[in-house]
Design an enzyme around this catalytic site. Structure first.
Site, PDB file in Angstrom:
ATOM      1  N   CYS A  23       0.831  -1.211   0.000  1.00  0.00           N
ATOM      2  CA  CYS A  23       0.000   0.000   0.000  1.00  0.00           C
ATOM      3  C   CYS A  23       0.872   1.270   0.000  1.00  0.00           C
ATOM      4  CB  CYS A  23      -0.898  -0.050   1.243  1.00  0.00           C
ATOM      5  SG  CYS A  23      -1.683   1.493   1.695  1.00  0.00           S
ATOM      6  N   CYS A  26       0.214   3.671   2.916  1.00  0.00           N
ATOM      7  CA  CYS A  26       0.742   3.068   4.145  1.00  0.00           C
ATOM      8  C   CYS A  26       2.240   3.372   4.282  1.00  0.00           C
ATOM      9  CB  CYS A  26       0.530   1.557   4.148  1.00  0.00           C
ATOM     10  SG  CYS A  26      -1.196   1.054   4.090  1.00  0.00           S
TER      11      CYS A  26
END
Length: 98
Positions: A23, A26
Site C-alpha cells: 500500500c 501506508c
C-alpha cells in the site's frame, strides 16, 4: 494475538496502524508515525499490524481499507480513521486521550 490484546488494554493510549506492505499511502504513513512516536515518547504506544499477516485481527476490527488507524485505551477503541493522516491530527487525537 494475546500480546496485541495486552498492548491495547494498557492505560496509555495505543495507536494501531493497520497497514499492508503493498500500500502506497501506508508507506507514506510510516515516517509520520515515527515522528509521532518521537513527540509522544513513552506516553503512548504506537504499533503496526500487517493486515495480510493478521487476517483475524483485520476481520475482528472490520478493516476494509488501509491504512486504517485506531486509538485504543483500556481495550476500548476511541477513535478511528482510514487513509493517510497528518502528524498534527494524530498528535492532537492521541494527546486528547493521555
Amino acid at each position: 494475538m494475546s500480546e496485541f490484546k495486552d498492548i491495547i488494554n494498557s492505560d496509555r493510549p495505543t495507536l494501531v496502524d493497520f497497514f499492508a506492505t503493498w500500500c502506497g499511502p501506508c508507506k507514506m504513513q510510516g515516517p509520520v508515525l515515527e515522528q509521532l512516536k518521537h513527540r509522544t515518547g513513552d506516553d503512548a504506544n504506537i504499533i503496526k499490524i500487517d493486515v495480510d499477516r493478521n487476517p483475524e485481527l483485520s476481520a475482528e476490527y472490520q478493516i476494509r481499507s488501509v491504512p486504517t488507524l485506531i486509538i485504543f485505551k483500556n481495550g476500548a477503541p476511541l477513535w478511528r480513521a482510514s487513509g493517510l493522516q497528518q502528524l498534527e491530527v494524530l498528535e492532537d487525537k492521541i494527546r486528547s486521550y493521555m
